[in-house]
Design a protein around this motif. Sequence first.
Motif, PDB file in Angstrom:
ATOM      1  N   VAL A 205      31.741  46.520  35.539  1.00 51.14           N
ATOM      2  CA  VAL A 205      33.119  45.983  35.669  1.00 51.14           C
ATOM      3  C   VAL A 205      33.552  45.052  34.645  1.00 51.14           C
ATOM      4  N   ILE A 206      34.555  45.215  33.743  1.00 55.07           N
ATOM      5  CA  ILE A 206      35.290  44.391  32.787  1.00 55.07           C
ATOM      6  C   ILE A 206      36.481  43.606  33.415  1.00 55.07           C
ATOM      7  N   CYS A 207      36.516  42.520  33.503  1.00 50.75           N
ATOM      8  CA  CYS A 207      37.648  41.624  33.994  1.00 50.75           C
ATOM      9  C   CYS A 207      38.493  40.907  32.839  1.00 50.75           C
ATOM     10  N   ALA A 208      39.510  41.292  32.625  1.00 53.58           N
ATOM     11  CA  ALA A 208      40.319  40.900  31.472  1.00 53.58           C
ATOM     12  C   ALA A 208      41.675  40.608  31.925  1.00 53.58           C
ATOM     13  N   THR A 209      42.019  39.558  33.125  1.00 52.95           N
ATOM     14  CA  THR A 209      43.371  39.333  33.494  1.00 52.95           C
ATOM     15  C   THR A 209      43.831  38.013  33.202  1.00 52.95           C
ATOM     16  N   GLY A 210      43.073  37.195  32.473  1.00 52.19           N
ATOM     17  CA  GLY A 210      43.384  35.651  32.445  1.00 52.19           C
ATOM     18  C   GLY A 210      43.704  34.962  33.620  1.00 52.19           C
ATOM     19  N   ARG A 211      43.367  35.281  34.688  1.00 49.79           N
ATOM     20  CA  ARG A 211      43.410  34.677  35.992  1.00 49.79           C
ATOM     21  C   ARG A 211      42.203  33.796  36.208  1.00 49.79           C
ATOM     22  N   PRO A 212      42.223  32.589  36.290  1.00 51.92           N
ATOM     23  CA  PRO A 212      40.875  31.846  36.334  1.00 51.92           C
ATOM     24  C   PRO A 212      40.091  32.071  37.784  1.00 51.92           C
ATOM     25  N   VAL A 226      28.550  42.891  34.862  1.00 48.60           N
ATOM     26  CA  VAL A 226      29.927  42.250  35.019  1.00 48.60           C
ATOM     27  C   VAL A 226      30.355  41.797  33.771  1.00 48.60           C
ATOM     28  N   LEU A 227      31.439  41.905  32.810  1.00 50.18           N
ATOM     29  CA  LEU A 227      31.694  41.501  31.504  1.00 50.18           C
ATOM     30  C   LEU A 227      32.884  40.663  31.945  1.00 50.18           C
ATOM     31  N   ASP A 228      32.872  39.327  31.761  1.00 45.83           N
ATOM     32  CA  ASP A 228      33.973  38.460  31.911  1.00 45.83           C
ATOM     33  C   ASP A 228      34.588  38.084  30.730  1.00 45.83           C
ATOM     34  N   SER A 257      23.803  41.938  36.555  1.00 47.52           N
ATOM     35  CA  SER A 257      23.816  41.286  35.180  1.00 47.52           C
ATOM     36  C   SER A 257      25.337  40.732  34.974  1.00 47.52           C
ATOM     37  N   ILE A 258      25.609  39.795  34.220  1.00 48.70           N
ATOM     38  CA  ILE A 258      26.677  39.119  34.137  1.00 48.70           C
ATOM     39  C   ILE A 258      26.916  38.143  32.836  1.00 48.70           C
ATOM     40  N   THR A 259      28.013  38.247  32.177  1.00 46.50           N
ATOM     41  CA  THR A 259      28.170  37.299  31.129  1.00 46.50           C
ATOM     42  C   THR A 259      28.833  36.048  31.759  1.00 46.50           C
ATOM     43  N   PRO A 260      28.277  34.813  31.022  1.00 48.11           N
ATOM     44  CA  PRO A 260      28.888  33.584  31.485  1.00 48.11           C
ATOM     45  C   PRO A 260      30.241  33.258  30.814  1.00 48.11           C
ATOM     46  N   VAL A 261      30.838  32.295  31.201  1.00 47.12           N
ATOM     47  CA  VAL A 261      31.915  31.755  30.632  1.00 47.12           C
ATOM     48  C   VAL A 261      31.881  30.248  30.670  1.00 47.12           C
ATOM     49  N   PRO A 262      31.624  29.182  29.687  1.00 44.28           N
ATOM     50  CA  PRO A 262      31.463  29.728  28.367  1.00 44.28           C
ATOM     51  C   PRO A 262      30.058  30.412  27.842  1.00 44.28           C
TER      52      PRO A 262
END
Length: 287
Positions: A205-212, A226-228, A257-262
């Motif tokens: 899943v790639i989430c790229a919506t700009g909604r926190p 999951v790629l955030d 697995s997931i990418t963190p932000v930041p």
Amino acid sequence: MVRLLAGREVVDSLEDDLTPRVASLAARGITPTLAVVRMGERPDDLSYERTAARRAAGLGIGVRSLALAADAPFDELARAIEAVNADASVHGCLMFRPLPPHIDEARACDLLLPAKDVDGITSLSLAGVFAGAPQGFPPATAQACLEVLDHYGVPVEGKHVVVVGRSLVIGRPVAMMLLGRNASVTLCHSKTEDLESLTRLADVVICATGRPRAFGAAYFRPGQTVLDVGINFDAQGALCGDVDFDAAGSVLGDAGSITPVPGGLGSVTTSVTMAHVVQAAEKIAEG
């Protein structure tokens, strides 16, 4: 515990590849050089410019800043872009967007030569992504998603990938690039019905919506990647992604697995931009 797809590892790998290539160009009297075109002084633009300059300096890549007033007319911006096009010592250009409202952004982007378009902003560069026939370079953030998947050995061929977000900056181009890798891609957006069911079906899943923190536990299942892509600030002013990291992590589990932000895709995007500059310089060096 969910596996963390940290950007630092990917950045280190990219820079290990770039360092000898920059040295090889330097031996031929060529310094890969990035021009940064900026209108006004938006804090996020200034922050990214400083980050890019530090990353470039560490690699031996030159950076030139072309800063215009926020209210500068279109003709002044056009002259700056045309100067970049004409300067053989500049190999790539990064133009910060969104541009001020009085500027025709699409027209401005298309003034840039695709060969120097290291962030995939021109119509020709994007057409190349969609046709699978590269002209210029793909958007750096879209490429960064693939770099993360490759580095951590996440397979996409034959897998189901759901991309949430349809912008030309990330959603649509990354969907096309994944199709080129033989993934089965579902492209979703804010009007998609029963989005939670679709994302739960995906392998990636790639989430790229700009909604926190818009994507919580209900959107995921155990074992997914999951790629955030989101870079947002919550109500308390804290940097966060589109995904509710803690809620998603509790569902994804040890096999997920997931990418963190930041610390995730943002730093990889900067390194991809640098890689595109080096590649552009190599193309010129090779004639």
